[in-house]
Enzyme design. Sequence first.
Site, PDB file in Angstrom:
ATOM      1  N   CYS A 279      21.903 -38.955 -35.006  1.00 53.61           N
ATOM      2  CA  CYS A 279      20.815 -39.755 -34.426  1.00 53.61           C
ATOM      3  C   CYS A 279      21.300 -40.854 -33.486  1.00 53.61           C
ATOM      4  CB  CYS A 279      19.978 -40.366 -35.542  1.00 53.61           C
ATOM      5  SG  CYS A 279      19.291 -39.113 -36.609  1.00 53.61           S
ATOM      6  N   LYS A 282      23.127 -39.835 -30.124  1.00 52.09           N
ATOM      7  CA  LYS A 282      22.216 -39.079 -29.249  1.00 52.09           C
ATOM      8  C   LYS A 282      21.073 -39.978 -28.756  1.00 52.09           C
ATOM      9  CE  LYS A 282      19.223 -36.355 -31.546  1.00 52.09           C
ATOM     10  NZ  LYS A 282      17.810 -36.439 -31.367  1.00 52.09           N
ATOM     11  N   ARG A 346      28.098 -34.163 -38.236  1.00 47.86           N
ATOM     12  CA  ARG A 346      27.839 -34.265 -36.799  1.00 47.86           C
ATOM     13  C   ARG A 346      28.220 -35.658 -36.290  1.00 47.86           C
ATOM     14  NH1 ARG A 346      21.786 -32.178 -36.616  1.00 47.86           N
ATOM     15  NH2 ARG A 346      21.831 -33.065 -38.705  1.00 47.86           N
TER      16      ARG A 346
HETATM   17  C1  UGA Z   1      19.462 -43.444 -38.655  1.00 52.25           C
HETATM   18  C2  UGA Z   1      18.467 -44.578 -38.911  1.00 52.25           C
HETATM   19  O1  UGA Z   1      19.021 -45.506 -39.848  1.00 52.25           O
HETATM   20  C3  UGA Z   1      17.148 -44.027 -39.463  1.00 52.25           C
HETATM   21  O2  UGA Z   1      16.205 -45.079 -39.610  1.00 52.25           O
HETATM   22  C4  UGA Z   1      16.609 -42.988 -38.478  1.00 52.25           C
HETATM   23  O3  UGA Z   1      15.411 -42.390 -38.954  1.00 52.25           O
HETATM   24  C5  UGA Z   1      17.653 -41.906 -38.286  1.00 52.25           C
HETATM   25  O4  UGA Z   1      18.866 -42.496 -37.779  1.00 52.25           O
HETATM   26  C6  UGA Z   1      17.083 -40.911 -37.281  1.00 52.25           C
HETATM   27  O5  UGA Z   1      16.834 -41.301 -36.136  1.00 52.25           O
HETATM   28  O6  UGA Z   1      16.774 -39.783 -37.672  1.00 52.25           O
HETATM   29  P1  UGA Z   1      21.113 -41.982 -40.210  1.00 52.25           P
HETATM   30  O7  UGA Z   1      21.661 -41.438 -38.919  1.00 52.25           O
HETATM   31  O8  UGA Z   1      20.763 -41.048 -41.292  1.00 52.25           O
HETATM   32  O9  UGA Z   1      19.769 -42.844 -39.904  1.00 52.25           O
HETATM   33  O10 UGA Z   1      22.193 -42.968 -40.794  1.00 52.25           O
HETATM   34  P2  UGA Z   1      22.427 -44.564 -40.933  1.00 52.25           P
HETATM   35  O11 UGA Z   1      22.354 -44.931 -42.344  1.00 52.25           O
HETATM   36  O12 UGA Z   1      21.592 -45.305 -39.987  1.00 52.25           O
HETATM   37  O13 UGA Z   1      23.972 -44.662 -40.476  1.00 52.25           O
HETATM   38  C7  UGA Z   1      24.360 -44.313 -39.143  1.00 52.25           C
HETATM   39  C8  UGA Z   1      25.818 -44.608 -38.937  1.00 52.25           C
HETATM   40  O14 UGA Z   1      26.062 -46.013 -38.899  1.00 52.25           O
HETATM   41  C9  UGA Z   1      26.749 -44.064 -40.029  1.00 52.25           C
HETATM   42  O15 UGA Z   1      27.905 -43.514 -39.422  1.00 52.25           O
HETATM   43  C10 UGA Z   1      27.103 -45.291 -40.860  1.00 52.25           C
HETATM   44  O16 UGA Z   1      28.334 -45.177 -41.501  1.00 52.25           O
HETATM   45  C11 UGA Z   1      27.115 -46.358 -39.780  1.00 52.25           C
HETATM   46  N1  UGA Z   1      26.836 -47.726 -40.300  1.00 52.25           N
HETATM   47  C12 UGA Z   1      25.647 -48.024 -40.859  1.00 52.25           C
HETATM   48  C13 UGA Z   1      27.822 -48.710 -40.167  1.00 52.25           C
HETATM   49  O17 UGA Z   1      28.934 -48.462 -39.636  1.00 52.25           O
HETATM   50  N2  UGA Z   1      27.547 -49.992 -40.619  1.00 52.25           N
HETATM   51  C14 UGA Z   1      26.341 -50.310 -41.184  1.00 52.25           C
HETATM   52  O18 UGA Z   1      26.163 -51.491 -41.559  1.00 52.25           O
HETATM   53  C15 UGA Z   1      25.381 -49.310 -41.305  1.00 52.25           C
END
Ligand code: UGA
Length: 470
Positions: A279, A282, A346
């Site tokens: 997400c 992209k 991914r």
């Molecule tokens: C993200 C959004 O959080 C969702 O609200 C959204 O619906 C989703 O994309 C989407 O558009 O479908 P997601 O990709 O499942 O969700 O994962 P996240 O929990 O947001 O984490 C994304 C990335 O950021 C991961 O690689 C995680 O390790 C990293 N991250 C997250 C950090 O490095 N630090 C943080 O404090 C939080």
Amino acid sequence: MRIAVVGSGYVGLVAGACLADIGHHVILVDNDEQKLAALGKGEVPIHEKFLPELLERHRGARMTFSDNLAEAVRSSTVIFIAVGTPPTEEGEADLSYVESVARSISGGINGYKVLVEKSTVPVYTSDWIRKIILRNATAPDSFDVVSNPEFLREGSAVTDFLYPDRIVVGADNERSAAVLREVYEPLTGAKYYREKTAIPGPDNAAVPPPIIITSAKSAELIKHASNAFLAMKISFINAVASICESVGANVQQVCQGIGTDSRIGPRFLNPGIGYGGSCFPKDLLAFRSVARQCNYEFRLLDEVIRINEDQRQRFLRKVRNALWTLRGKRLGALGLAFKGGTDDIRESPAVLLIKSLVQEGCKISAYDPAARPRAEEEFKSSIEFATGPYEAARGADALLILTEWEEFAHLDLARLRKELKDPIIIDGRNLYDPQTMAENGFTYYSVGRPAASAETLQDAAASPIKIRQA
Ligand code: UGA
């Protein structure tokens, strides 16, 4: 209510199962017959908590599967479009699946229908869907297009859907808004949460969730802007972590100091090896393209992306600094998924880092609690796969922590130390307290915090000033 959900990917499958759980009759439509057959037999294609229970509960009853879109449209009032919107070479969202679904939907309109965009799409997509359907000689008052962005995260998708912070409905008239209000009434009216069989929610859930009605264009922008803002928060704290490393400050203390300001908040302020997944990377590119098409150069997003890529390079430098030369070194790697709680690799920063290390001549033994099957397809025989964290560490020159899986934060440190050839840990997710690691005999590097080792413990003991680390 009778609902069709088109697309059985992450969002479609979770939304379909959850809509069934809150009381609707759902037909999940996909053109991949193999996938439908597997779902029909009870196989669950993704690693997601509570999803197997929900599919088991509703499969063949309130939830059925079909490859006949027109038929599913005819028997439904609401049609959720949850097909993929992959990036093009230029980073724009490729909307060809959405367009082809819209064309097929028009063939099944036999009464008033509400088409709901659930996929993440650029602003104006609802207008385009409407135009495509009208081109197929469909009566203008026989349907409406509504944007209902989904904010679920992988790893907690089911509870995110059922216990959302908010439900956003972008509807340009009251008739279609009323239909979406009815769809979500079991959540907004709290009936679902009183049911004995309700999936349990997080302690801090906003129950019942508010529903925010906006224009379709605003809702489309809300989704892109939310993801861009969250990615910006991560890149911001990663940039701050880099400064902390230069001056010897501790980013965890800095986060505590800034995150307690209620205007900023503590969440999504964890520094690491950069964000990944299907997400954020992209959606940032797509949002930047949307802005460009509107004659706005969103340079802030360029910088968010640049900092994110740089974060991986910084981690690689840390590995080099810890080990001097890399060729022939054996490294244990904990984590392959792009984040904890999922088997999705991914755009995983862990995978990208391991690929760079393999290129530099390292031998990798990797362990991930869920992502191994997907990673095996990606890496083939270029790395070894361990069956547990201690096996990954066995005989290694250093151990890398690359994914924030809960189980990686509770390892038996004495056992880990025995397994490693050299007791060096480079933690890209800040799962451990540096002082504890040093006390357990490790040389420990993390992100935005001073390195810790037997030497730093001695220096601290000799120092007249005692500072308690957070
Ligand atoms: C993200 C959004 O959080 C969702 O609200 C959204 O619906 C989703 O994309 C989407 O558009 O479908 P997601 O990709 O499942 O969700 O994962 P996240 O929990 O947001 O984490 C994304 C990335 O950021 C991961 O690689 C995680 O390790 C990293 N991250 C997250 C950090 O490095 N630090 C943080 O404090 C939080």
